[in-house]
Design a protein around this motif. Structure first.
Motif, PDB file in Angstrom:
ATOM      1  N   GLU A  62     -82.284 -44.958 -46.306  1.00 39.50           N
ATOM      2  CA  GLU A  62     -83.799 -45.978 -46.461  1.00 39.50           C
ATOM      3  C   GLU A  62     -84.821 -45.037 -45.639  1.00 39.50           C
ATOM      4  N   LYS A  63     -85.888 -44.994 -45.763  1.00 41.52           N
ATOM      5  CA  LYS A  63     -86.919 -44.397 -44.777  1.00 41.52           C
ATOM      6  C   LYS A  63     -88.163 -44.952 -45.757  1.00 41.52           C
ATOM      7  N   TYR A  64     -88.541 -45.638 -44.853  1.00 48.76           N
ATOM      8  CA  TYR A  64     -89.794 -45.814 -44.446  1.00 48.76           C
ATOM      9  C   TYR A  64     -91.345 -45.275 -43.729  1.00 48.76           C
ATOM     10  N   ARG A  65     -92.305 -45.087 -44.791  1.00 55.11           N
ATOM     11  CA  ARG A  65     -93.612 -44.228 -44.192  1.00 55.11           C
ATOM     12  C   ARG A  65     -94.623 -45.879 -43.850  1.00 55.11           C
ATOM     13  N   VAL A  66     -94.727 -45.310 -42.778  1.00 51.51           N
ATOM     14  CA  VAL A  66     -96.285 -46.625 -42.310  1.00 51.51           C
ATOM     15  C   VAL A  66     -97.424 -45.686 -41.606  1.00 51.51           C
ATOM     16  N   GLY A  67     -98.668 -46.662 -41.550  1.00 51.63           N
ATOM     17  CA  GLY A  67     -99.417 -46.079 -41.531  1.00 51.63           C
ATOM     18  C   GLY A  67     -99.775 -46.616 -39.488  1.00 51.63           C
ATOM     19  N   LYS A  68    -100.694 -46.087 -39.570  1.00 51.52           N
ATOM     20  CA  LYS A  68    -100.977 -46.049 -37.709  1.00 51.52           C
ATOM     21  C   LYS A  68    -101.088 -47.130 -36.822  1.00 51.52           C
TER      22      LYS A  68
ATOM     23  N   GLN B   1     -87.542 -38.760 -52.548  1.00 51.38           N
ATOM     24  CA  GLN B   1     -88.950 -38.419 -52.347  1.00 51.38           C
ATOM     25  C   GLN B   1     -89.846 -39.033 -53.034  1.00 51.38           C
ATOM     26  N   ASP B   2     -90.633 -39.677 -53.009  1.00 52.55           N
ATOM     27  CA  ASP B   2     -91.522 -41.074 -54.408  1.00 52.55           C
ATOM     28  C   ASP B   2     -90.788 -41.274 -55.082  1.00 52.55           C
TER      29      ASP B   2
ATOM     30  N   GLU C  95     -88.146 -45.485 -52.124  1.00 54.37           N
ATOM     31  CA  GLU C  95     -89.056 -44.736 -52.066  1.00 54.37           C
ATOM     32  C   GLU C  95     -88.985 -43.092 -51.373  1.00 54.37           C
ATOM     33  N   TYR C  96     -87.874 -43.162 -50.501  1.00 52.76           N
ATOM     34  CA  TYR C  96     -87.443 -41.837 -49.246  1.00 52.76           C
ATOM     35  C   TYR C  96     -86.480 -42.337 -48.380  1.00 52.76           C
TER      36      TYR C  96
END
Length: 121
Positions: free
Chosen positions: A106-112, A38-39, A86-87
């Protein structure tokens, strides 16, 4: 500003953290070890050990499944697996005391998203 923990990836990945992972891998005959990232830091280790009743025999003291000479290769593989992540998670599968698979998720954080529900189209 992000705090650098003892298990952060890349050049900040501590020797103590790697030694902890190496020890956990050596301790498992059947099962898996999952590193949670994480991070861009390894924040957690999940250890799942399976005990096979028909094949279970006490481990001889001083004798480990992963030899000390393999430690450098294991550390290199772990660093490669978490590098740039990253995650996500890195799962190390172990059978008969041998690492048989390393899986990276791997996970990706995405915006709206725009246009996801018809708006903006």
């Amino acid at each position: 500003m992000t705090k650098q923990g003892p298990m952060s990836t890349g050049k900040h990945f501590s020797d103590a953290g790697l030694a902890l992972i190496e020890h956990a891998v050596r301790d498992i005959s059947f099962g898996s070890l999952t590193l949670v990232v994480q991070d861009s830091k390894v924040i957690q280790i999940e250890k799942l050990e399976k005990i096979r009743i028909c094949e279970h025999q006490p481990k001889a003291s001083g004798k480990t499944a992963v030899k000390a000479a393999d430690g450098a290769a294991l550390r290199t593989r772990i660093l490669q697996s978490v590098s740039g992540m990253e995650y996500g998670k890195v799962a190390i599968q172990i059978q008969s005391g041998q690492i048989i698979q390393v899986e990276r998720t791997e996970k990706y954080r995405v915006g709206k998203f725009t246009g996801l529900h018809g708006e903006g189209i």
